[in-house]
Structures are given as structure tokens and as C-alpha cells.
Design a protein around this motif. Structure first.
Motif, PDB file in Angstrom:
ATOM      1  N   MET A   1       0.843  -1.191   0.000  1.00 50.75           N
ATOM      2  CA  MET A   1       0.000   0.000   0.000  1.00 50.75           C
ATOM      3  C   MET A   1       0.885   1.250   0.000  1.00 50.75           C
ATOM      4  SD  MET A   1      -3.020  -1.252  -0.035  1.00 50.75           S
ATOM      5  CE  MET A   1      -4.027   0.167   0.350  1.00 50.75           C
ATOM      6  N   ARG A   2       0.306   2.323  -0.456  1.00 50.84           N
ATOM      7  CA  ARG A   2       1.025   3.592  -0.561  1.00 50.84           C
ATOM      8  C   ARG A   2       0.189   4.667   0.142  1.00 50.84           C
ATOM      9  NH1 ARG A   2       3.381   4.880  -6.371  1.00 50.84           N
ATOM     10  NH2 ARG A   2       4.903   3.367  -5.583  1.00 50.84           N
ATOM     11  N   TYR A   3       0.809   5.353   1.107  1.00 52.08           N
ATOM     12  CA  TYR A   3       0.108   6.360   1.887  1.00 52.08           C
ATOM     13  C   TYR A   3       0.823   7.701   1.764  1.00 52.08           C
ATOM     14  CZ  TYR A   3      -2.158   2.345   4.089  1.00 52.08           C
ATOM     15  OH  TYR A   3      -2.854   1.191   4.313  1.00 52.08           O
ATOM     16  N   ALA A   4       0.042   8.752   1.582  1.00 49.68           N
ATOM     17  CA  ALA A   4       0.585  10.097   1.498  1.00 49.68           C
ATOM     18  C   ALA A   4      -0.108  10.977   2.532  1.00 49.68           C
ATOM     19  CB  ALA A   4       0.389  10.677   0.106  1.00 49.68           C
ATOM     20  N   ARG A   5       0.520  12.095   2.785  1.00 53.63           N
ATOM     21  CA  ARG A   5      -0.083  13.128   3.626  1.00 53.63           C
ATOM     22  C   ARG A   5      -0.233  14.339   2.716  1.00 53.63           C
ATOM     23  NH1 ARG A   5       2.715  16.516   6.999  1.00 53.63           N
ATOM     24  NH2 ARG A   5       1.477  17.550   8.615  1.00 53.63           N
ATOM     25  N   ILE A   6      -1.462  14.768   2.521  1.00 51.44           N
ATOM     26  CA  ILE A   6      -1.748  15.787   1.528  1.00 51.44           C
ATOM     27  C   ILE A   6      -2.410  17.000   2.179  1.00 51.44           C
ATOM     28  CG2 ILE A   6      -2.030  14.019  -0.261  1.00 51.44           C
ATOM     29  CD1 ILE A   6      -5.071  14.473  -0.096  1.00 51.44           C
ATOM     30  N   SER A   7      -2.378  18.114   1.455  1.00 46.72           N
ATOM     31  CA  SER A   7      -3.096  19.306   1.883  1.00 46.72           C
ATOM     32  C   SER A   7      -4.420  19.342   1.128  1.00 46.72           C
ATOM     33  CB  SER A   7      -2.272  20.561   1.582  1.00 46.72           C
ATOM     34  OG  SER A   7      -2.970  21.720   1.978  1.00 46.72           O
ATOM     35  N   LEU A   8      -5.495  19.286   1.888  1.00 45.82           N
ATOM     36  CA  LEU A   8      -6.828  19.275   1.287  1.00 45.82           C
ATOM     37  C   LEU A   8      -7.664  20.358   1.963  1.00 45.82           C
ATOM     38  CD1 LEU A   8      -8.572  17.680  -0.790  1.00 45.82           C
ATOM     39  CD2 LEU A   8      -9.433  16.361   1.154  1.00 45.82           C
ATOM     40  N   GLY A   9      -8.037  21.382   1.189  1.00 40.36           N
ATOM     41  CA  GLY A   9      -8.789  22.487   1.762  1.00 40.36           C
ATOM     42  C   GLY A   9      -8.018  23.218   2.842  1.00 40.36           C
ATOM     43  N   GLY A  10      -6.683  23.207   2.710  1.00 41.14           N
ATOM     44  CA  GLY A  10      -5.852  23.916   3.671  1.00 41.14           C
ATOM     45  C   GLY A  10      -5.544  23.145   4.936  1.00 41.14           C
ATOM     46  N   ARG A  11      -5.954  21.873   5.010  1.00 45.30           N
ATOM     47  CA  ARG A  11      -5.649  21.088   6.199  1.00 45.30           C
ATOM     48  C   ARG A  11      -4.926  19.805   5.803  1.00 45.30           C
ATOM     49  NH1 ARG A  11      -9.585  16.967   7.394  1.00 45.30           N
ATOM     50  NH2 ARG A  11     -11.141  16.857   5.722  1.00 45.30           N
ATOM     51  N   PRO A  12      -4.006  19.321   6.641  1.00 42.24           N
ATOM     52  CA  PRO A  12      -3.284  18.091   6.323  1.00 42.24           C
ATOM     53  C   PRO A  12      -4.130  16.864   6.641  1.00 42.24           C
ATOM     54  CG  PRO A  12      -2.500  18.980   8.402  1.00 42.24           C
ATOM     55  CD  PRO A  12      -3.507  19.962   7.873  1.00 42.24           C
TER      56      PRO A  12
END
Length: 264
Positions: A1-12
Motif C-alpha cells: 500500500m502507498r500512503y501520502a499526507r496531503i493538503s486538502l482544503g488547507g488542512r493536512p
């Protein structure tokens, strides 16, 4: 599996990456069970943050023979083959994400270098770990770029600015769980040109050696990271882009910029 931490609507937020889509999770995959939410967005164009903000940022130095020989040639006094796995530390303020700029401070002169490193992301609490427990404890693997200002490294009593200045530790682009890092190849490119390539697993001590030794004295926790050192160093200049590729994991890419005076 591959997991990322992204910015979505200004929140991580954490996301599971599959087929070019980021499936947003309802929590961290590192801390108990997390599930996909209804939110799903194309990966392309997303801001990829450092995939984890560690409680403790462990870092290994001089863990490849060629790097030690290079350091000796450059007059680095402590460059010698280690007799046991001894870990060091870095600062979280130095972390930055995929495609984010590495900023060379205005006061840096001389060698300003990148090192491509595989990074272990710890997935469970450990103390006095056996080797088998150390292997089972790694949640997954990501990529780190250990940026160093060598004149500062030689001039200061500690690594406080040479290794820990803001943006000096790009990490990402994600955590890959289904890979054997010791069977991979690390390649460092600057503006598309290969500047270094080495067997990722050709370490003096491997990640599990370090986890076993460290947990004799220090408890490791989920989300801690262990950067494993590099075989080679590569000079960086403002205006260039450095890519660290580790097969089986991906590519971490960052442009290099000179610091601008705050009043410019």
C-alpha cells in the motif's frame, strides 16, 4: 500500500494512493485502523506534505563505505568505519515536502550538498526489540534528501544549522509499505543528469541493526523516522532541481533556490 499526507482544503490529511487517486482517510494509518472516506481526488496537482511528522527524527551518518572514504578525503575528522550502529537526531523544522523548494541560506558558501537516503517509518512502540521485532515494527519506507552546508558543518561544534536549517530535509513523496528497501537502487539526479547511483542495501549496518541498538536505551514510537545515510554526496546550486529515486518507492523532487532578503 502507498500512503501520502496531503493538503486538502488547507488542512493536512492522510490518503491512500491507488491508480493516481488519493483516497482520503479518516485518520492516520500509523495509529490504529483508518478507513477511506467519501473524499477522493486526483493525485496530480495535489500538495504532498512530508508523509509523517515524527515524534523523534533519527538519522544515521556515515553508513556506507564510499561515503566514509569521501569524507576522509575531505578532511572530516570522525570519518572512520563504525564499530556499532550509533544513531543521531535531526530537527522537524528542517522537513519539507515533495516539489517544495530547498532554500540555500544567504550565508552559505562552499559545498552545499544533497544525499539520497531511504527512510524507515516506525509503526509500533518498541523497547528492547529483537531483530524480528525490529523488522515487524517498520510500517513502511519513504525517501529523504539530507541537505548539508559543509563549511558550517566543519565550523560549528554541532550540526545545528549545517543539517537542520529550514528546508534542509525534504521527505516523501509517500510511504510505501510493500517493498524491501535493501533490494533497491538509489539514484540522485540534478536537472535530469545522474550524479550518483548505488545499491540502497549496501549499508554497513542495516535499519534493523539500528532499531535493535537504539531500543536498548530509547523507546521508539509510531511515526518516528530513521534516515539511513547515503553512499554519495552531490553538489547543489540555486536554479537546479534534485531528484532522489529509490526503486520500489518513487521519486522525491525538489527545486533549489537561493534565499531572498526579506525586503526584496
Amino acid at each position: 500500500m502507498r500512503y501520502a499526507r496531503i493538503s486538502l482544503g488547507g488542512r493536512p490529511v492522510f490518503a491512500e494512493i491507488a491508480d493516481g487517486i488519493a483516497h482520503v482517510l479518516d485518520g492516520s494509518p500509523l495509529h490504529g485502523r483508518s478507513k477511506r472516506t467519501a473524499d477522493r481526488v486526483p493525485l496530480e496537482g495535489l500538495d504532498l506534505l512530508p508523509p509523517v511528522i515524527p515524534g523523534v527524527f533519527y538519522a544515521v551518518g556515515l553508513n556506507y563505505r564510499d561515503h566514509i572514504e569521501h569524507a576522509k578525503a575531505m578532511g572530516y575528522a570522525v570519518a572512520k568505519l563504525p564499530e556499532r550502529p550509533e544513531v543521531g537526531y535531526r530537527a522537524n523544522n528542517a522537513l519539507t515536502g515533495h516539489h517544495q523548494p530547498i532554500i540555500r541560506p544567504a550565508g552559505v558558501t562552499g559545498r552545499f550538498e544533497a544525499e539520497g537516503e531511504v527512510v524507515a517509518v516506525i509503526g509500533r512502540t518498541l523497547r528492547n526489540a529483537t531483530r524480528a521485532e525490529a523488522q515487524e515494527s517498520v510500517f513502511g519506507w519513504t525517501i529523504g534528501n539530507d541537505v548539508s552546508a559543509r563549511e558550517w558543518q566543519n565550523a560549528d561544534r554541532t550540526f545545528w544549522r549545517s543539517k537542520n536549517s529550514d528546508t534542509f530535509k525534504p521527505m516523501g513523496p509517500w510511504i510505501e509499505t510493500g517493498v524491501d528497501p535493501l533490494a533497491q537502487t538509489t539514484t540522485v539526479r540534478v536537472d535530469g543528469q545522474v550524479r550518483a547511483r548505488f545499491a540502497t542495501g549496501a549499508m554497513i549496518f542495516d535499519p534493523y541493526d539500528y532499531i535493535v541498538e537504539t531500543t536498548k536505551y530509547i523507546t521508539m514510537h509510531p511515526g518516528d523516522v530513521l534516515w539511513m545515510g547515503a553512499d554519495s554526496t552531490v553538489q547543489l546550486e540555486p536554479g537546479s532541481t534534485v531528484d532522489i529515486e529509490i526503486t520500489g518507492i518513487g521519486v522525491l523532487s525538489n527545486p533549489v533556490q537561493a534565499e531572498r532578503h526579506p525586503h526584496e
